[in-house]
Design a protein around this motif. Structure first.
Motif, PDB file in Angstrom:
ATOM      1  N   GLU A  15     -59.230 -27.422 -37.100  1.00  0.00           N
ATOM      2  CA  GLU A  15     -57.892 -27.871 -36.715  1.00  0.00           C
ATOM      3  C   GLU A  15     -57.785 -29.393 -36.735  1.00  0.00           C
ATOM      4  O   GLU A  15     -56.759 -29.938 -37.160  1.00  0.00           O
ATOM      5  CB  GLU A  15     -57.521 -27.304 -35.347  1.00  0.00           C
ATOM      6  CG  GLU A  15     -57.267 -25.810 -35.387  1.00  0.00           C
ATOM      7  CD  GLU A  15     -57.086 -25.196 -34.011  1.00  0.00           C
ATOM      8  OE1 GLU A  15     -57.249 -25.910 -32.992  1.00  0.00           O
ATOM      9  OE2 GLU A  15     -56.796 -23.981 -33.958  1.00  0.00           O
ATOM     10  N   GLU A  18     -57.567 -30.444 -40.316  1.00  0.00           N
ATOM     11  CA  GLU A  18     -56.233 -30.152 -40.848  1.00  0.00           C
ATOM     12  C   GLU A  18     -55.212 -31.186 -40.389  1.00  0.00           C
ATOM     13  O   GLU A  18     -54.379 -31.640 -41.187  1.00  0.00           O
ATOM     14  CB  GLU A  18     -55.793 -28.744 -40.430  1.00  0.00           C
ATOM     15  CG  GLU A  18     -56.561 -27.642 -41.130  1.00  0.00           C
ATOM     16  CD  GLU A  18     -56.304 -26.257 -40.574  1.00  0.00           C
ATOM     17  OE1 GLU A  18     -56.591 -25.302 -41.299  1.00  0.00           O
ATOM     18  OE2 GLU A  18     -55.824 -26.134 -39.408  1.00  0.00           O
ATOM     19  N   GLU A  21     -55.902 -34.390 -42.303  1.00  0.00           N
ATOM     20  CA  GLU A  21     -55.444 -34.251 -43.693  1.00  0.00           C
ATOM     21  C   GLU A  21     -53.932 -34.428 -43.778  1.00  0.00           C
ATOM     22  O   GLU A  21     -53.426 -35.053 -44.709  1.00  0.00           O
ATOM     23  CB  GLU A  21     -55.858 -32.894 -44.279  1.00  0.00           C
ATOM     24  CG  GLU A  21     -57.328 -32.756 -44.571  1.00  0.00           C
ATOM     25  CD  GLU A  21     -57.802 -33.579 -45.763  1.00  0.00           C
ATOM     26  OE1 GLU A  21     -56.971 -34.027 -46.576  1.00  0.00           O
ATOM     27  OE2 GLU A  21     -59.024 -33.768 -45.877  1.00  0.00           O
TER      28      GLU A  21
END
Length: 79
Positions: A15, A18, A21
């Motif tokens: 998480e 992510e 990113e």
């Protein structure tokens, strides 16, 4: 129990990655917007990208690259 903890920890790492990113994508979009804006003002974005790349380099590395570039230009008669 340790399998559950490891799975939770792995999920948290994923998480975080992510989220980072997504932030990276947002920053990349912002950079692209700045280049577009500067192009609209008449600046050459290809040259601007080269300048940004040069400014990231250490002075010694930049000097070495300049010397090699000059040597290669001279060898090819581009001076």
């Amino acid at each position: 129990m340790s399998d559950i903890i490891q799975a939770d920890q792995l999920r948290l790492f994923i998480e975080r990655i992510e989220r980072l990113e997504e932030e990276k994508k947002g920053i990349s979009d912002d950079i692209r917007d700045v280049y577009s804006e500067s192009k609209g003002q008449g600046y050459d974005t290809k040259i601007m990208r080269a300048i940004v790349r040069l400014r990231r380099m250490e002075k010694n590395d930049r000097d070495e690259m300049d010397a090699l570039l000059e040597t290669y230009r001279d060898a090819l008669g581009l001076a």
